[in-house]
Design a protein around this motif. Sequence first.
Motif, PDB file in Angstrom:
ATOM      1  N   ALA A 115      14.777   3.825   0.066  1.00 24.73           N
ATOM      2  CA  ALA A 115      15.061   2.869  -1.012  1.00 24.73           C
ATOM      3  C   ALA A 115      16.441   2.274  -0.813  1.00 24.73           C
ATOM      4  CB  ALA A 115      14.992   3.565  -2.372  1.00 24.73           C
ATOM      5  N   GLY A 116      16.528   0.951  -0.874  1.00 24.44           N
ATOM      6  CA  GLY A 116      17.824   0.296  -0.872  1.00 24.44           C
ATOM      7  C   GLY A 116      18.427   0.311  -2.263  1.00 24.44           C
ATOM      8  N   GLN A 117      19.686  -0.081  -2.353  1.00 27.76           N
ATOM      9  CA  GLN A 117      20.366  -0.011  -3.638  1.00 27.76           C
ATOM     10  C   GLN A 117      19.850  -1.029  -4.646  1.00 27.76           C
ATOM     11  OE1 GLN A 117      24.574  -0.169  -2.556  1.00 27.76           O
ATOM     12  NE2 GLN A 117      24.711   2.045  -2.824  1.00 27.76           N
ATOM     13  N   ALA A 118      19.107  -2.042  -4.199  1.00 28.91           N
ATOM     14  CA  ALA A 118      18.522  -3.022  -5.112  1.00 28.91           C
ATOM     15  C   ALA A 118      17.077  -2.683  -5.460  1.00 28.91           C
ATOM     16  CB  ALA A 118      18.599  -4.419  -4.503  1.00 28.91           C
ATOM     17  N   ALA A 119      16.671  -1.426  -5.277  1.00 29.11           N
ATOM     18  CA  ALA A 119      15.273  -1.033  -5.490  1.00 29.11           C
ATOM     19  C   ALA A 119      14.763  -1.383  -6.875  1.00 29.11           C
ATOM     20  CB  ALA A 119      15.118   0.474  -5.242  1.00 29.11           C
ATOM     21  N   GLY A 120      15.621  -1.267  -7.881  1.00 36.16           N
ATOM     22  CA  GLY A 120      15.180  -1.529  -9.245  1.00 36.16           C
ATOM     23  C   GLY A 120      14.726  -2.950  -9.485  1.00 36.16           C
ATOM     24  N   PHE A 121      15.072  -3.871  -8.597  1.00 40.26           N
ATOM     25  CA  PHE A 121      14.621  -5.252  -8.731  1.00 40.26           C
ATOM     26  C   PHE A 121      13.242  -5.476  -8.104  1.00 40.26           C
ATOM     27  CE2 PHE A 121      19.313  -5.871  -8.849  1.00 40.26           C
ATOM     28  CZ  PHE A 121      19.391  -6.454 -10.108  1.00 40.26           C
ATOM     29  N   ALA A 122      12.729  -4.510  -7.374  1.00 43.33           N
ATOM     30  CA  ALA A 122      11.411  -4.661  -6.747  1.00 43.33           C
ATOM     31  C   ALA A 122      10.342  -4.792  -7.824  1.00 43.33           C
ATOM     32  CB  ALA A 122      11.124  -3.471  -5.843  1.00 43.33           C
ATOM     33  N   ARG A 123       9.425  -5.706  -7.610  1.00 41.60           N
ATOM     34  CA  ARG A 123       8.407  -6.007  -8.615  1.00 41.60           C
ATOM     35  C   ARG A 123       7.025  -5.609  -8.133  1.00 41.60           C
ATOM     36  NH1 ARG A 123       9.834 -12.157  -8.972  1.00 41.60           N
ATOM     37  NH2 ARG A 123       7.630 -12.221  -9.532  1.00 41.60           N
ATOM     38  N   ALA A 124       6.241  -5.033  -9.030  1.00 36.41           N
ATOM     39  CA  ALA A 124       4.874  -4.635  -8.715  1.00 36.41           C
ATOM     40  C   ALA A 124       3.945  -5.833  -8.915  1.00 36.41           C
ATOM     41  CB  ALA A 124       4.459  -3.462  -9.580  1.00 36.41           C
ATOM     42  N   GLU A 125       4.138  -6.853  -8.106  1.00 36.69           N
ATOM     43  CA  GLU A 125       3.384  -8.092  -8.183  1.00 36.69           C
ATOM     44  C   GLU A 125       2.996  -8.513  -6.766  1.00 36.69           C
ATOM     45  OE1 GLU A 125       5.798 -10.935 -10.202  1.00 36.69           O
ATOM     46  OE2 GLU A 125       6.151  -9.625 -11.936  1.00 36.69           O
ATOM     47  N   PRO A 126       1.983  -9.364  -6.626  1.00 37.61           N
ATOM     48  CA  PRO A 126       1.596  -9.809  -5.286  1.00 37.61           C
ATOM     49  C   PRO A 126       2.778 -10.382  -4.511  1.00 37.61           C
ATOM     50  CG  PRO A 126      -0.067 -10.459  -6.876  1.00 37.61           C
ATOM     51  CD  PRO A 126       1.087  -9.913  -7.669  1.00 37.61           C
ATOM     52  N   ALA A 127       2.810 -10.098  -3.231  1.00 38.01           N
ATOM     53  CA  ALA A 127       3.945 -10.508  -2.409  1.00 38.01           C
ATOM     54  C   ALA A 127       4.129 -12.021  -2.406  1.00 38.01           C
ATOM     55  CB  ALA A 127       3.764  -9.991  -0.982  1.00 38.01           C
ATOM     56  N   GLY A 128       3.033 -12.765  -2.433  1.00 37.24           N
ATOM     57  CA  GLY A 128       3.151 -14.219  -2.455  1.00 37.24           C
ATOM     58  C   GLY A 128       3.875 -14.710  -3.691  1.00 37.24           C
TER      59      GLY A 128
ATOM     60  N   LYS B 273       0.821  -1.221   0.000  1.00 35.60           N
ATOM     61  CA  LYS B 273       0.000   0.000   0.000  1.00 35.60           C
ATOM     62  C   LYS B 273       0.854   1.271   0.000  1.00 35.60           C
ATOM     63  CE  LYS B 273      -3.660  -2.453   2.517  1.00 35.60           C
ATOM     64  NZ  LYS B 273      -4.519  -2.508   3.729  1.00 35.60           N
ATOM     65  N   LEU B 274       1.941   1.223  -0.744  1.00 34.48           N
ATOM     66  CA  LEU B 274       2.855   2.359  -0.812  1.00 34.48           C
ATOM     67  C   LEU B 274       2.271   3.463  -1.684  1.00 34.48           C
ATOM     68  CD1 LEU B 274       5.745   2.473   0.459  1.00 34.48           C
ATOM     69  CD2 LEU B 274       6.633   2.203  -1.854  1.00 34.48           C
ATOM     70  N   ALA B 275       2.671   4.709  -1.416  1.00 32.52           N
ATOM     71  CA  ALA B 275       2.260   5.817  -2.276  1.00 32.52           C
ATOM     72  C   ALA B 275       2.654   5.489  -3.715  1.00 32.52           C
ATOM     73  CB  ALA B 275       2.922   7.114  -1.829  1.00 32.52           C
ATOM     74  N   PRO B 276       1.728   5.598  -4.684  1.00 29.52           N
ATOM     75  CA  PRO B 276       2.024   5.179  -6.062  1.00 29.52           C
ATOM     76  C   PRO B 276       3.266   5.830  -6.657  1.00 29.52           C
ATOM     77  CG  PRO B 276      -0.326   5.518  -5.790  1.00 29.52           C
ATOM     78  CD  PRO B 276       0.308   5.990  -4.521  1.00 29.52           C
ATOM     79  N   ALA B 277       3.473   7.114  -6.382  1.00 27.71           N
ATOM     80  CA  ALA B 277       4.632   7.790  -6.960  1.00 27.71           C
ATOM     81  C   ALA B 277       5.935   7.201  -6.429  1.00 27.71           C
ATOM     82  CB  ALA B 277       4.564   9.286  -6.668  1.00 27.71           C
ATOM     83  N   TRP B 278       5.964   6.868  -5.153  1.00 25.65           N
ATOM     84  CA  TRP B 278       7.133   6.242  -4.542  1.00 25.65           C
ATOM     85  C   TRP B 278       7.366   4.865  -5.150  1.00 25.65           C
ATOM     86  CZ3 TRP B 278       7.258   5.263   1.505  1.00 25.65           C
ATOM     87  CH2 TRP B 278       8.492   4.676   1.854  1.00 25.65           C
ATOM     88  N   ALA B 279       6.305   4.062  -5.237  1.00 21.06           N
ATOM     89  CA  ALA B 279       6.432   2.717  -5.786  1.00 21.06           C
ATOM     90  C   ALA B 279       6.939   2.756  -7.228  1.00 21.06           C
ATOM     91  CB  ALA B 279       5.089   1.998  -5.712  1.00 21.06           C
ATOM     92  N   ALA B 280       6.412   3.665  -8.026  1.00 19.48           N
ATOM     93  CA  ALA B 280       6.848   3.765  -9.414  1.00 19.48           C
ATOM     94  C   ALA B 280       8.313   4.176  -9.508  1.00 19.48           C
ATOM     95  CB  ALA B 280       5.973   4.757 -10.170  1.00 19.48           C
ATOM     96  N   ALA B 281       8.729   5.101  -8.653  1.00 19.47           N
ATOM     97  CA  ALA B 281      10.120   5.562  -8.677  1.00 19.47           C
ATOM     98  C   ALA B 281      11.079   4.446  -8.284  1.00 19.47           C
ATOM     99  CB  ALA B 281      10.281   6.761  -7.748  1.00 19.47           C
ATOM    100  N   LEU B 282      10.682   3.578  -7.378  1.00 20.19           N
ATOM    101  CA  LEU B 282      11.530   2.452  -7.012  1.00 20.19           C
ATOM    102  C   LEU B 282      11.821   1.574  -8.214  1.00 20.19           C
ATOM    103  CD1 LEU B 282       9.955   1.320  -3.604  1.00 20.19           C
ATOM    104  CD2 LEU B 282      12.097   2.557  -3.933  1.00 20.19           C
ATOM    105  N   GLY B 283      10.803   1.343  -9.029  1.00 27.27           N
ATOM    106  CA  GLY B 283      10.975   0.484 -10.190  1.00 27.27           C
ATOM    107  C   GLY B 283      11.935   1.048 -11.223  1.00 27.27           C
ATOM    108  N   ARG B 284      12.134   2.366 -11.219  1.00 25.93           N
ATOM    109  CA  ARG B 284      13.045   3.005 -12.178  1.00 25.93           C
ATOM    110  C   ARG B 284      14.459   3.184 -11.624  1.00 25.93           C
ATOM    111  NH1 ARG B 284       8.505   6.561 -12.306  1.00 25.93           N
ATOM    112  NH2 ARG B 284       9.671   8.112 -11.097  1.00 25.93           N
TER     113      ARG B 284
END
Length: 359
Positions: A331-344, A254-265
Amino acid sequence: MSDLHPALARAEAFCTRYGLRLPILLAPMAGACPPSLSIAVAEAGGLGACGALLMPPPAILAWAAEMRAGSAGPFQLNLWIPDPAPVRDPDHEARLRTFLGTFGPAVPPEAGDATPPDFSAQCEALLEAAPPIVSSVMGLYPPAFVERLKARGIAWWANVSTVAEALAAEAAGADAVVAQGAEAGGHRGCFDAGRAEAEMVGTLALVPAVVDAVRIPVVATGGIAEARGAAAALLLGASAVQIGTGFLRCPEAKLAPAWAAALGRARPEDTRVARVFSGRAGRSLATAYVAAATAPEAPPPAPYPVQRGLTQAMRDAATRAGDVERMQAWAGQAAGFARAEPAGEVVADLWEGMRALLR
């Protein structure tokens, strides 16, 4: 887990001890660990977690109740060991308020009076909640509290950032240490806040050194967000991996969408360690605010938690506006590997990848 690889055998023993199916743990991130995320991770076989730093006792108990209502899986509750009272400087804080007012609403003088919830009361709430595991960060629990934990069958894990801290934790009775490398997002668990930037030990160097130094299990964390890093941590001697930023893009976070999107980049070099949000060293995205607040002409941050209080209005306004450039976007240095998919799914894919690499 029937694999014969020594790293997997060690992880299996750790999982058996703590009632886990998989050696994948959610990091206890203060302010970013809703029960929904822990439930999803626990249901997938991992460990749920709550960073309870900012939570008064009723909120801690409510979190634990919601967690248990959603999953029978194990979880940890985590608290910061309190810092000494900050030294206040009204003139300096006035300069900071003026500076911060250029990034958000005007900051009233009393904003710097922010204080954490009562630590002793939080400790009592942990005992009442009675999770399988209680963890510490920024230091060690008082011996009397450790005795009470152990009397109730609650394991104590100590978050550490150096070999010396790991040895101190083992001597104090910790059941496991969580070795946190400098790649980690947010605040690292340094016992001495003043040395956080001077003792920036990376996960690759820290984990095997801690494994060789202590006799208790070691959990690896910091810059781990995908199967290669997780498998490597087990090869280095860790019994499990703990992941924070790697779960933040999951819908259950349930992260703020702008934050979540920035992590992926984000690339590893797109993060920075600074004290400009809380007064404690923390790794975040290198946003416009971070750049301005760390510039030579900017007033230096106030001590923790004064700085956290002073930046609260800016951070709240940024979240409402969806403006990641002013958010406290840890954000950790591996943030770009975070996936916008269900945690399971993230947990299952991590484990499948780890097993394939360790066959």
